[in-house]
Design a protein around this motif. Structure first.
Motif, short mmCIF file in Angstrom:
data_model
loop_
_atom_site.label_atom_id
_atom_site.label_comp_id
_atom_site.label_asym_id
_atom_site.label_seq_id
_atom_site.Cartn_x
_atom_site.Cartn_y
_atom_site.Cartn_z
N MET A 1 0.96 -1.14 0.24
CA MET A 1 -0.06 -0.11 -0.10
C MET A 1 0.95 1.32 0.00
SD MET A 1 -2.98 1.03 -0.06
CE MET A 1 -4.05 2.29 0.28
N VAL A 2 1.71 1.12 0.81
CA VAL A 2 2.63 2.33 1.10
C VAL A 2 3.51 2.70 -0.53
CG1 VAL A 2 5.01 3.21 2.15
CG2 VAL A 2 3.12 2.04 3.35
N ARG A 3 3.89 1.64 -1.24
CA ARG A 3 4.52 1.75 -2.47
C ARG A 3 3.53 2.28 -3.32
NH1 ARG A 3 8.17 -3.77 -3.41
NH2 ARG A 3 9.60 -3.38 -1.45
N LEU A 4 2.40 1.87 -3.39
CA LEU A 4 1.41 2.43 -4.30
C LEU A 4 1.09 3.95 -4.09
CD1 LEU A 4 -1.01 2.03 -6.45
CD2 LEU A 4 -2.49 1.61 -4.59
N VAL A 5 1.13 4.31 -2.93
CA VAL A 5 0.99 5.64 -2.65
C VAL A 5 2.13 6.67 -3.03
CG1 VAL A 5 0.76 7.45 -0.72
CG2 VAL A 5 -0.88 5.49 -0.54
N ARG A 6 3.47 5.87 -2.54
CA ARG A 6 4.74 6.68 -3.07
C ARG A 6 4.71 6.79 -4.88
NH1 ARG A 6 8.95 3.74 0.73
NH2 ARG A 6 8.37 4.84 2.54
N ALA A 7 4.20 5.60 -5.55
CA ALA A 7 4.10 5.72 -7.02
C ALA A 7 3.10 6.56 -7.34
CB ALA A 7 3.95 4.35 -7.42
N LEU A 8 2.03 6.85 -6.70
CA LEU A 8 1.06 8.01 -7.20
C LEU A 8 1.77 9.03 -6.93
CD1 LEU A 8 -2.13 5.93 -5.90
CD2 LEU A 8 -1.53 6.34 -8.49
N TRP A 9 2.25 9.38 -5.70
CA TRP A 9 2.62 10.88 -5.45
C TRP A 9 3.73 11.03 -6.29
CZ3 TRP A 9 1.41 14.79 -3.25
CH2 TRP A 9 2.36 16.03 -2.98
N ARG A 10 4.78 10.32 -6.71
CA ARG A 10 5.64 10.55 -7.88
C ARG A 10 5.15 10.99 -9.10
NH1 ARG A 10 8.84 5.66 -5.70
NH2 ARG A 10 9.87 6.47 -4.02
N GLY A 11 4.25 10.05 -9.63
CA GLY A 11 3.65 10.36 -10.65
C GLY A 11 2.92 11.74 -11.09
N TYR A 12 2.40 12.13 -9.72
CA TYR A 12 1.66 13.20 -9.42
C TYR A 12 2.37 14.60 -9.54
CZ TYR A 12 -1.36 17.21 -7.72
OH TYR A 12 -2.13 18.05 -7.46
N THR A 13 3.72 14.35 -8.70
CA THR A 13 4.69 15.69 -8.67
C THR A 13 5.24 15.72 -9.98
OG1 THR A 13 6.05 13.85 -7.66
CG2 THR A 13 4.79 15.56 -6.07
N ARG A 14 5.83 14.57 -10.74
CA ARG A 14 6.40 14.84 -12.01
C ARG A 14 5.57 15.78 -12.98
NH1 ARG A 14 7.90 8.71 -12.00
NH2 ARG A 14 9.61 8.55 -10.87
N LEU A 15 4.41 15.79 -12.80
CA LEU A 15 3.69 16.53 -13.70
C LEU A 15 3.99 18.22 -13.65
CD1 LEU A 15 0.13 15.29 -13.15
CD2 LEU A 15 1.30 15.01 -15.26
N PHE A 16 4.75 18.52 -12.41
CA PHE A 16 4.97 19.77 -12.00
C PHE A 16 6.40 20.13 -12.03
CE2 PHE A 16 0.83 18.94 -9.73
CZ PHE A 16 0.15 19.78 -10.29
N SER A 17 6.88 21.03 -12.41
CA SER A 17 8.25 21.45 -12.45
C SER A 17 8.32 22.88 -12.20
CB SER A 17 8.93 20.78 -13.69
OG SER A 17 8.55 21.57 -14.79
N GLY A 18 9.55 23.28 -11.88
CA GLY A 18 10.03 24.69 -11.77
C GLY A 18 9.10 25.48 -10.77
N TRP A 19 8.58 26.63 -11.30
CA TRP A 19 7.57 27.41 -10.39
C TRP A 19 6.27 26.91 -9.97
CZ3 TRP A 19 9.68 31.35 -8.13
CH2 TRP A 19 10.71 31.85 -8.51
N THR A 20 5.82 25.91 -10.92
CA THR A 20 4.43 25.21 -10.46
C THR A 20 4.72 24.47 -9.31
OG1 THR A 20 4.86 23.61 -12.26
CG2 THR A 20 3.53 25.50 -12.92
N ARG A 21 5.81 23.73 -9.21
CA ARG A 21 6.19 23.02 -7.93
C ARG A 21 6.37 23.74 -7.10
NH1 ARG A 21 10.46 18.25 -8.30
NH2 ARG A 21 9.08 17.39 -9.54
N ILE A 22 7.21 24.79 -6.85
CA ILE A 22 7.17 25.64 -5.82
C ILE A 22 5.73 26.37 -5.50
CG2 ILE A 22 8.10 28.00 -5.18
CD1 ILE A 22 10.38 27.34 -6.74
N ALA A 23 4.87 26.42 -6.42
CA ALA A 23 3.67 27.06 -6.12
C ALA A 23 2.58 26.00 -5.40
CB ALA A 23 2.93 27.64 -7.38
#
Length: 165
Positions: free
Chosen positions: A1-23
């Protein structure tokens, strides 16, 4: 379950980079900060306990709290003794959350009647609490000629017992 949540979080955060990640990080920080402050400032964690003074945090309950202090159950019962279920701890906290939500909503918007009324499921909980503590006495009373073949309602006749006026 923890691995699934981590994988989903990584996939979600990869959508954002630079200023959008900071925002996104700032927005998340603001939401968590305001939420944490609200929980702290409201004293909501106090409602998880059993201190009757917590129930009087809202000025609308001052009269009930003062009446309880003068009442016959002051030395033996708290608000939760009569107004929270005894048979299931999960149901107890679900009931406390339900009541807390409605109380805070009504008190925040000043949308409650002058004579505060108990909801029907809370009336049933209060009746069960009476029987929890006084069941043996009630059994004797229901077998007497006074209450024979009646459905016993403790608070119908004894509504001022816990909080004498």
């Amino acid at each position: 379950m923890v691995r699934l949540v981590r994988a989903l979080w990584r996939g979600y955060t990869r959508l954002f980079s630079g200023w959008t990640r900071i925002a996104l990080a700032v927005l998340l920080g603001v939401v968590l900060g305001v939420g944490g402050f609200t929980v702290y400032y409201s004293g909501v964690t106090g409602y998880l306990g059993d201190d009757p003074a917590t129930c009087a945090n809202c000025h609308a309950m001052d009269e009930q709290y003062e009446a309880w202090q003068r009442g016959s159950h002051h030395d033996v019962a708290t608000c939760n003794s009569c107004h929270a279920p005894h048979d299931n701890i999960v149901y107890k906290y679900i009931n406390k959350a339900d009541n807390g939500f409605w109380h805070s909503l009504k008190f925040t918007f000043q949308n409650y009647p002058e004579n505060i009324q108990i909801r029907e499921h809370n009336r049933e909980i209060t009746e069960a609490a009476c029987l929890y503590c006084h069941g043996d006495f009630v059994d004797q009373a229901t077998n007497s000629s006074t209450h024979k073949d009646e459905t016993v309602s403790c608070i119908r006749c004894h509504d001022g017992v816990g909080h004498m006026r």
